[in-house]
Design an enzyme around this catalytic site. Sequence first.
Site, PDB file in Angstrom:
ATOM      1  N   ASN A  42       7.005  -2.597  -5.706  1.00  0.00           N
ATOM      2  CA  ASN A  42       6.926  -1.164  -5.980  1.00  0.00           C
ATOM      3  C   ASN A  42       5.471  -0.741  -6.157  1.00  0.00           C
ATOM      4  O   ASN A  42       4.644  -1.492  -6.700  1.00  0.00           O
ATOM      5  CB  ASN A  42       7.791  -0.753  -7.177  1.00  0.00           C
ATOM      6  CG  ASN A  42       7.533  -1.539  -8.440  1.00  0.00           C
ATOM      7  OD1 ASN A  42       7.089  -2.667  -8.406  1.00  0.00           O
ATOM      8  ND2 ASN A  42       7.832  -0.925  -9.572  1.00  0.00           N
ATOM      9  N   GLU A  44       3.429   2.581  -7.488  1.00  0.00           N
ATOM     10  CA  GLU A  44       3.590   3.860  -8.186  1.00  0.00           C
ATOM     11  C   GLU A  44       2.425   4.803  -7.903  1.00  0.00           C
ATOM     12  O   GLU A  44       1.436   4.422  -7.267  1.00  0.00           O
ATOM     13  CB  GLU A  44       3.751   3.595  -9.686  1.00  0.00           C
ATOM     14  CG  GLU A  44       4.991   2.768  -9.962  1.00  0.00           C
ATOM     15  CD  GLU A  44       5.312   2.604 -11.440  1.00  0.00           C
ATOM     16  OE1 GLU A  44       4.420   2.794 -12.291  1.00  0.00           O
ATOM     17  OE2 GLU A  44       6.477   2.265 -11.730  1.00  0.00           O
ATOM     18  N   GLU A  55      12.040  -2.553  -2.409  1.00  0.00           N
ATOM     19  CA  GLU A  55      12.941  -2.790  -1.269  1.00  0.00           C
ATOM     20  C   GLU A  55      12.475  -2.008  -0.050  1.00  0.00           C
ATOM     21  O   GLU A  55      12.434  -2.512   1.067  1.00  0.00           O
ATOM     22  CB  GLU A  55      14.370  -2.356  -1.606  1.00  0.00           C
ATOM     23  CG  GLU A  55      14.984  -3.060  -2.790  1.00  0.00           C
ATOM     24  CD  GLU A  55      14.744  -2.333  -4.106  1.00  0.00           C
ATOM     25  OE1 GLU A  55      13.610  -1.865  -4.351  1.00  0.00           O
ATOM     26  OE2 GLU A  55      15.693  -2.227  -4.898  1.00  0.00           O
ATOM     27  N   CYS A  90      18.135   0.772  -6.207  1.00  0.00           N
ATOM     28  CA  CYS A  90      18.469   2.193  -6.404  1.00  0.00           C
ATOM     29  C   CYS A  90      19.227   2.745  -5.205  1.00  0.00           C
ATOM     30  O   CYS A  90      19.267   2.141  -4.130  1.00  0.00           O
ATOM     31  CB  CYS A  90      17.204   3.001  -6.690  1.00  0.00           C
ATOM     32  SG  CYS A  90      16.269   3.440  -5.209  1.00  0.00           S
TER      33      CYS A  90
END
Length: 136
Positions: A42, A44, A55, A90
Site C-alpha cells: 500500500n 498512502e 493488492e 477491501c
Amino acid sequence: MTPEKLMELAREAMTHAYVPYSGYKVGAALLCADGTVYQGCNIENASYTPTVCAERSAFFKAVYDGHRDFKAIAVCGGKDGVITGAFPPCGVCRQVMREFCDDDFLVYMIGAGDSYEVYPLSEILPHSFKASEHMQ
Ligand code: THU
C-alpha cells in the site's frame, strides 16, 4: 510456487509499504498463470483518497507488464506490520480481481504465525459485476 512461498513473498512485500498516515502496512503477492509473481504494497497519500492498496499495486504492475491470467494472491497486513489476524482484501480490490480473474482465483488471507484462510474469489465477491457477463 507453493502457497507457503507465495505467502512469504506477501510478508516481504509488506515491508515496502509507504504508510505515514495510518501506519497500517499491507503486502500482496500475485501469482500469474505462467508462474511469475508480482509483489505490491500500500502507498498512502497526504490527500488520502489517492492511496492505493497493496493488492491493486500488485495487479497494476502485472497488467502493465502484459499479464492477464492469474491464479492466486496472498495478502497480509497489520498496524506497524504486525499481523494479528487473517487479512481480508477491501471491496475495491475484490472488484479489480473480478476484472481479470475467474471464480476459482484463490485469495490467501494471511494470519498470525503460520495461519491463513483461503477462499475462491466467487466466495468473497458473490453476485459480482463482470464485464464479460454483464456488458455484452
Ligand atoms: N489497505 C490495503 O492495502 N489493502 C486492503 O485491501 C485494505 C486496506 C491499506 C490502505 C491504507 O493504506 C491502509 O490499508 C489502511 O486502510
